[in-house]
Write a protein that holds these residues in place. Structure first.
Motif, PDB file in Angstrom:
ATOM      1  N   GLY A   1       0.873  -1.380   0.125  1.00 11.98           N
ATOM      2  CA  GLY A   1       0.003  -0.083  -0.074  1.00 11.98           C
ATOM      3  C   GLY A   1       0.711   1.288  -0.075  1.00 11.98           C
ATOM      4  N   GLU A   2       1.829   1.311  -0.458  1.00 14.67           N
ATOM      5  CA  GLU A   2       3.007   2.336  -0.560  1.00 14.67           C
ATOM      6  C   GLU A   2       3.118   2.905  -1.973  1.00 14.67           C
ATOM      7  N   GLU A   3       3.583   4.050  -2.107  1.00 15.47           N
ATOM      8  CA  GLU A   3       3.988   4.314  -3.301  1.00 15.47           C
ATOM      9  C   GLU A   3       5.469   4.272  -3.635  1.00 15.47           C
ATOM     10  N   MET A   4       5.964   4.133  -4.925  1.00 17.67           N
ATOM     11  CA  MET A   4       7.614   3.999  -4.958  1.00 17.67           C
ATOM     12  C   MET A   4       8.289   5.167  -4.610  1.00 17.67           C
ATOM     13  N   PRO A   5       7.955   6.229  -4.985  1.00 16.71           N
ATOM     14  CA  PRO A   5       8.634   7.503  -4.167  1.00 16.71           C
ATOM     15  C   PRO A   5       8.785   7.639  -2.800  1.00 16.71           C
ATOM     16  N   ASP A   6       7.875   7.235  -2.050  1.00 17.28           N
ATOM     17  CA  ASP A   6       7.854   7.221  -0.587  1.00 17.28           C
ATOM     18  C   ASP A   6       8.953   6.024  -0.142  1.00 17.28           C
ATOM     19  N   PHE A   7       8.450   4.925  -1.015  1.00 18.88           N
ATOM     20  CA  PHE A   7       9.278   3.956  -0.204  1.00 18.88           C
ATOM     21  C   PHE A   7      10.907   4.141  -0.576  1.00 18.88           C
TER      22      PHE A   7
END
Length: 104
Positions: free
Chosen positions: A66-72
């Motif tokens: 449930g995360e976005e790649m930039p945030d990860f």
């Protein structure tokens, strides 16, 4: 530090970040494997930093969490900084692949 050690460090940081998010979201390995389409065996190896995860598989895992790649990727970057490691060329190369950032 040579490139092999840099790859090992990055693989470990990515694995730890995935495991940490998984625990934070109370998702067990079997559930994450099912949600992401990544086998449990592969997931275990990724979490332990035993393999260099490809961008597609990483994206599947991150989305399943449930995360976005930039945030990860910001989490990975922060962990690299906290470890006191300075590998800007490795981080830039991986960030370019993960984020699709073609800026030089």
């Amino acid at each position: 530090m040579d490139k092999d050690n840099e790859r090992i460090l990055l693989a470990n940081v990515i694995g730890e970040c995935i495991k940490s998010l998984q625990l934070d979201k109370n998702i067990n390995q079997k559930e994450l494997a099912l949600l992401s389409g990544v086998s449990e065996r592969s997931l275990r190896r990724i979490e332990r930093g035993q393999v260099n995860v490809n961008v597609y598989v990483l994206r599947q895992l991150v989305m399943a969490l449930g995360e976005e790649m930039p945030d990860f990727w910001r989490i990975v970057e922060k962990n690299m900084e906290l470890m006191g490691e300075e590998f800007p060329h490795v981080r830039k190369r991986v960030a370019d692949k993960v984020l699709g950032d073609n800026k030089k």
